[in-house]
Design a protein around this motif. Sequence first.
Motif, PDB file in Angstrom:
ATOM      1  N   LYS A   3       0.752  -1.111  -0.058  1.00 11.17           N
ATOM      2  CA  LYS A   3      -0.163  -0.091   0.056  1.00 11.17           C
ATOM      3  C   LYS A   3       0.869   1.254  -0.262  1.00 11.17           C
ATOM      4  N   HIS A  10      -4.675   5.247   6.228  1.00 12.04           N
ATOM      5  CA  HIS A  10      -6.032   5.264   6.399  1.00 12.04           C
ATOM      6  C   HIS A  10      -6.391   3.773   7.298  1.00 12.04           C
ATOM      7  N   GLN A  11      -5.749   2.864   6.323  1.00  9.60           N
ATOM      8  CA  GLN A  11      -5.860   1.427   6.991  1.00  9.60           C
ATOM      9  C   GLN A  11      -5.714   1.306   8.547  1.00  9.60           C
ATOM     10  N   LEU A  12      -4.556   2.036   8.792  1.00 10.75           N
ATOM     11  CA  LEU A  12      -4.131   2.025  10.206  1.00 10.75           C
ATOM     12  C   LEU A  12      -5.312   2.311  11.122  1.00 10.75           C
ATOM     13  N   GLU A  14      -8.767   2.717  10.039  1.00 15.11           N
ATOM     14  CA  GLU A  14      -9.922   1.762   9.830  1.00 15.11           C
ATOM     15  C   GLU A  14      -9.706   0.600  10.815  1.00 15.11           C
ATOM     16  N   GLU A  15      -8.550   0.097  11.079  1.00 20.75           N
ATOM     17  CA  GLU A  15      -8.614  -1.137  11.800  1.00 20.75           C
ATOM     18  C   GLU A  15      -9.051  -0.880  13.325  1.00 20.75           C
ATOM     19  N   VAL A  16      -9.068   0.396  13.741  1.00 19.55           N
ATOM     20  CA  VAL A  16      -9.400   0.490  15.240  1.00 19.55           C
ATOM     21  C   VAL A  16     -10.476   1.780  15.516  1.00 19.55           C
ATOM     22  N   LEU A  40     -15.688   6.975   9.391  1.00 14.20           N
ATOM     23  CA  LEU A  40     -15.371   5.790  10.176  1.00 14.20           C
ATOM     24  C   LEU A  40     -16.223   6.088  11.597  1.00 14.20           C
ATOM     25  N   GLN A 129      -5.599   0.378  22.489  1.00 10.94           N
ATOM     26  CA  GLN A 129      -5.536  -0.211  20.929  1.00 10.94           C
ATOM     27  C   GLN A 129      -5.760   1.113  19.974  1.00 10.94           C
ATOM     28  N   ARG A 131      -4.962   4.523  17.971  1.00 14.38           N
ATOM     29  CA  ARG A 131      -3.777   4.741  17.309  1.00 14.38           C
ATOM     30  C   ARG A 131      -3.430   6.138  16.709  1.00 14.38           C
ATOM     31  N   GLU A 183       0.485   3.074  18.775  1.00 15.88           N
ATOM     32  CA  GLU A 183      -0.583   2.370  19.264  1.00 15.88           C
ATOM     33  C   GLU A 183      -0.522   2.159  20.651  1.00 15.88           C
TER      34      GLU A 183
END
Length: 187
Positions: A3, A10-12, A14-16, A40, A129, A131, A183
């Motif tokens: 990526k 953005h993924q980082l 989206e995961e939390v 989100l 958790q 970020r 994190e």
Amino acid sequence: MMKAIIPFSHQLLEEVVLPGESVVDATCGNGNDTIMLSKLVSNTGRVYAFDIQKQAIEKTSARLAEQKIEHVELIHDGHEKVATYVKEETIAGGIFNLGYLPKGDHSIITTPDTTIKAIREMLPLLKKQGRIVLVIYHGHQGGKEEKDEVISLCEALDQKQYQVLQYQFINQVNNPPFIVAIEKLTQ
């Protein structure tokens, strides 16, 4: 395929980040991250979007209005004042794009002192958790100093309380941007 920097940042998050939570866009710029964060957290959440430049606030405001997004608080102030606006509230995440406003005045840049203060104010607000993602553009005057101070702060974070990721492409020329993500491990 690996990526690119912005999609991975953005993924980082989206995961939390979950609907109904609060988040911080420390440098709203042209509104891209603010809009992503607003999706989100959904209509039940809250986005605090900071920028010191009126042009950035106006651009982001217009984009939010176009998309009928109303759960964003635009703050025409420095991100180092995050604790003034986000009082005793837990945040799920935050994002910074360090450097200057694209298509803006390149002499107006983020600085080490305000960025470090903002990170320090956000860390205690982070949920377990949660970020903080920093996209570090450092190929401009003052960028190396800010990059070095952010890295130094992150390297000194207690590994029992935080884990820190650095994501970068090392074979690109012209000081490519990279990500540092913090994190929180404990509450």
